[in-house]
Scaffold this motif. Structure first.
Motif, PDB file in Angstrom:
ATOM      1  N   TYR A  32       0.843  -1.209   0.000  1.00  0.00           N
ATOM      2  CA  TYR A  32       0.000   0.000   0.000  1.00  0.00           C
ATOM      3  C   TYR A  32       0.874   1.252   0.000  1.00  0.00           C
ATOM      4  CZ  TYR A  32      -4.289  -2.650   0.736  1.00  0.00           C
ATOM      5  OH  TYR A  32      -5.356  -3.499   0.577  1.00  0.00           O
ATOM      6  N   TYR A  73       3.819   1.504  -1.424  1.00  0.00           N
ATOM      7  CA  TYR A  73       4.275   1.620  -2.807  1.00  0.00           C
ATOM      8  C   TYR A  73       3.173   2.191  -3.692  1.00  0.00           C
ATOM      9  CZ  TYR A  73       8.769  -0.829  -2.452  1.00  0.00           C
ATOM     10  OH  TYR A  73      10.067  -1.161  -2.175  1.00  0.00           O
ATOM     11  N   ARG A  74       1.953   1.725  -3.488  1.00  0.00           N
ATOM     12  CA  ARG A  74       0.852   2.201  -4.320  1.00  0.00           C
ATOM     13  C   ARG A  74       0.624   3.688  -4.149  1.00  0.00           C
ATOM     14  NH1 ARG A  74      -5.354   0.534  -3.261  1.00  0.00           N
ATOM     15  NH2 ARG A  74      -4.998   2.027  -1.563  1.00  0.00           N
ATOM     16  N   GLU A  75       0.599   4.150  -2.898  1.00  0.00           N
ATOM     17  CA  GLU A  75       0.322   5.566  -2.638  1.00  0.00           C
ATOM     18  C   GLU A  75       1.452   6.459  -3.137  1.00  0.00           C
ATOM     19  OE1 GLU A  75      -2.587   6.667  -1.590  1.00  0.00           O
ATOM     20  OE2 GLU A  75      -3.230   4.563  -1.558  1.00  0.00           O
ATOM     21  N   ASN A  98       3.557   5.730  -5.547  1.00  0.00           N
ATOM     22  CA  ASN A  98       3.596   5.661  -7.003  1.00  0.00           C
ATOM     23  C   ASN A  98       2.537   6.550  -7.642  1.00  0.00           C
ATOM     24  OD1 ASN A  98       4.671   4.102  -9.483  1.00  0.00           O
ATOM     25  ND2 ASN A  98       2.453   3.910  -9.657  1.00  0.00           N
ATOM     26  N   ARG A  99       1.433   6.759  -6.951  1.00  0.00           N
ATOM     27  CA  ARG A  99       0.370   7.595  -7.517  1.00  0.00           C
ATOM     28  C   ARG A  99       0.826   9.032  -7.734  1.00  0.00           C
ATOM     29  NH1 ARG A  99      -5.176   5.731  -4.298  1.00  0.00           N
ATOM     30  NH2 ARG A  99      -5.713   4.036  -5.737  1.00  0.00           N
ATOM     31  N   LEU A 108       6.417  -2.058  -9.959  1.00  0.00           N
ATOM     32  CA  LEU A 108       6.614  -0.626  -9.768  1.00  0.00           C
ATOM     33  C   LEU A 108       7.858  -0.116 -10.472  1.00  0.00           C
ATOM     34  CD1 LEU A 108       4.471   0.788  -7.935  1.00  0.00           C
ATOM     35  CD2 LEU A 108       4.754  -1.598  -7.299  1.00  0.00           C
ATOM     36  N   ASN A 154       7.318   1.255 -13.832  1.00  0.00           N
ATOM     37  CA  ASN A 154       6.182   2.175 -13.886  1.00  0.00           C
ATOM     38  C   ASN A 154       6.293   3.208 -14.998  1.00  0.00           C
ATOM     39  OD1 ASN A 154       8.224   3.700 -12.661  1.00  0.00           O
ATOM     40  ND2 ASN A 154       7.232   3.719 -10.654  1.00  0.00           N
ATOM     41  N   ARG A 193      -1.293   4.580 -11.743  1.00  0.00           N
ATOM     42  CA  ARG A 193      -2.204   3.679 -11.033  1.00  0.00           C
ATOM     43  C   ARG A 193      -1.997   2.201 -11.351  1.00  0.00           C
ATOM     44  NH1 ARG A 193      -6.143   6.521  -8.502  1.00  0.00           N
ATOM     45  NH2 ARG A 193      -6.408   8.699  -9.095  1.00  0.00           N
ATOM     46  N   GLY A 235       0.511  -0.021  -9.113  1.00  0.00           N
ATOM     47  CA  GLY A 235       0.026  -0.315  -7.767  1.00  0.00           C
ATOM     48  C   GLY A 235      -1.023  -1.404  -7.760  1.00  0.00           C
ATOM     49  N   ARG A 236      -1.939  -1.337  -8.718  1.00  0.00           N
ATOM     50  CA  ARG A 236      -2.959  -2.379  -8.826  1.00  0.00           C
ATOM     51  C   ARG A 236      -2.327  -3.728  -9.159  1.00  0.00           C
ATOM     52  NH1 ARG A 236      -6.833   1.319 -12.720  1.00  0.00           N
ATOM     53  NH2 ARG A 236      -7.709   2.678 -11.098  1.00  0.00           N
TER      54      ARG A 236
END
Length: 509
Positions: free
Chosen positions: A74, A76-78, A80-81, A242, A245, A253, A256-257
């Motif tokens: 999570y 990494y996802r945030e 990366n956004r 990632l 990316n 997005r 992350g997904r």
């Protein structure tokens, strides 16, 4: 202050890295993530050592290892956004904290990939000759993998081939991976189902018990953290989603997904196989038992024939070779992209920022990663015959180090946004912090335990456990190299090339 320039006014930094854009979709990103984790390779290398540490609680430890990985995903996802940069942990920790933390985090990530690449190559070599021996019916051919000279030469050849494929670009990489990943997952499913069907009639087989999934049944905290370190290792690699990316369609997005989807696929696979194998073989220390010290570093080699029969055993050998080879190829992606980002921002020599004009890949960084992997494997093989076991334990330290720092970076960077909404508090604060704290606890306990020469293979250097020497020693070497680089090129460390407000180089939704 935002990590990236406002989305309404996209701006490309003049130092655009030059990678191929929109080359990877969601499916391809998940396939690259699964390939980097290499489920067949990871299981054959860790099932035995994990049982040695925690016994029947192996499935529970696999579950426990999944939790911090999911929580850090999570983070990494945030991050990366708002900043889809191929430097990932290096870039984000530099922006959140300072250049020194960022450099060491990047070093830890590079070490982890070099170590696992050497292990992948070693396992690929072992199973390559086992496969040839199975196909030819020759025990002498199957034993070639144990010959040190043959092993080293074949390993270097495998690394060279993987380097060449990676050098040719992510398009070539992903096409190869569709075949290799699909094949290994199908064979792994067939193996698990067959083991379940034969469980009960095989020597040493035991019935399933719900207590296998209970981590509190492990009475020793040291045993738990040792098992957890191995468990964390088998999930490592999902962040490849990632590191590409900047080459992914929907770079803010999609990666992350893809990382979260990869984690779900892997946990289902691991639990299914772990339970099936434990039911079939048991945890005894003899024969096909998972606790047998003679087979613990290569469980599938011992179980292929008994489970799948002489006619199909070669499929499992081939699956391990495919798993190791595919991961050997995709695992080159993270270090080359990390080196590219570090060179772009002046944290390492600028030559490493070279991008091939035709293939649009980090050309020099790819060659350096290939040479580094070959040198590390050859060196460790000459030093210790137990290199695979010790470096896998040491790898757990590296993973906890840079994943943990990334979790803390997420919380610290978004600290002023945590009160804006419940979502921000949970996904940018609570979950990443919990994951980082778990990884820190494992890192500290493992570092203390690995001082004992009995940890891992039992080898030592000057009375200190070789796992500690490999893990902590290499991290300290990074600090020395960082100071040396700063003395000659201080611009990065003065914050002149990468700051909190440095815009993201990619703005593709």
């Amino acid at each position: 202050m935002s990590l990236a320039a406002p989305r309404s006014t996209p701006t490309r930094d003049l130092r655009t890295k030059g990678l191929s854009t929109n080359s990877v979709g969601l499916l391809a990103s998940v396939v690259l993530g699964v390939s980097s984790i290499a489920p067949v390779y990871a299981l054959t290398a860790t099932l035995g050592p994990t049982v040695t540490e925690v016994g029947l609680q192996m499935p529970a430890v696999f579950l426990a290892g999944f939790l911090p990985m999911l929580l850090v995903a999570y983070a990494y996802r945030e991050l990366n956004r708002v900043a889809p940069d191929c430097g990932t942990s290096f870039t984000w920790t530099t922006k959140a904290f300072n250049p020194y933390v960022g450099w060491l985090c990047g070093w830890g990530a590079l070490l982890a990939t070099i170590i696992v690449l050497s292990n992948l190559a070693g396992v690929a070599v072992s199973f390559f000759y086992l496969l040839l021996g199975e196909l030819t019916g020759s025990e002498s051919v199957a034993a070639l993998g144990d010959d040190r000279l043959v092993n080293v030469l074949t390993c270097v050849a495998f690394v060279a081939l993987a380097t060449w494929i990676t050098y040719r670009g992510v398009e070539v990489t992903k096409r190869v991976q569709y075949v290799l990943v699909g094949f290994q997952l199908v064979v792994l499913a067939v193996f698990a189902v067959t083991a379940l069907v034969k469980a009960g009639s095989a020597p040493g087989s035991i019935p399933f018990e719900a207590s296998w999934l209970d981590p509190t049944a492990i009475t020793s905290f040291s045993a738990f953290t040792a098992g957890l370190s191995l468990s964390i290792f088998i999930y490592w690699g999902w962040d490849t989603c990632l590191t590409v990316n900047e080459e992914t369609a929907g770079s803010a997005r999609t990666p992350g997904r893809a990382a979260l989807l990869t984690m779900v696929v892997i946990i289902v696979t691991y639990l299914g196989v772990a339970i099936a194998v434990q039911m079939y073989a048991g945890v005894g220390g003899e024969g096909t038992g998972l606790g047998n010290p003679e087979t613990e570093d290569n469980v599938f080699a011992a179980l292929a024939g008994p489970v799948m029969g002489p006619g199909l055993a070669f499929l499992l050998f081939l699956a391990v070779v495919a798993s190791s080879a595919s991961s050997l190829q995709t695992t080159f992606l993270p270090p080359t992209r990390t080196l590219l980002a570090m060179a772009t921002y002046g944290a390492v020599p600028k030559r490493l920022a070279d991008v091939h004009p035709r293939y649009l890949t980090p050309s020099t960084a790819t060659l350096v990663a290939g040479v580094g992997t070959a040198v590390f494997y050859v060196g460790m093989t000459l030093i210790s015959e137990n290199v695979l076991i010790d470096t896998i334990y040491a790898l757990g330290l590296m993973i906890c180090f840079y994943y943990g720092l990334t979790g803390y970076a997420c919380v610290w960077y978004f600290r002023r946004e945590l009160r804006r909404s419940a979502r921000d508090l949970v996904f940018k604060g609570v979950l990443p912090l919990a994951g980082a704290l778990m990884l820190t606890a494992v890192f500290v306990q493992t570092a203390v335990d690995t001082l004992d020469p009995a940890y891992g293979s039992g080898s030592s250097v000057l009375g200190i456990g070789s796992v500690f020497v490999i893990g902590i020693g290499l991290l300290l070497l990074g600090a020395v190299l960082m100071v040396a680089w700063r003395a000659r090129h201080p611009e990065f460390f003065r914050g002149e090339t990468l700051r909190t407000d440095t815009p993201s180089l990619v703005f593709d939704e």
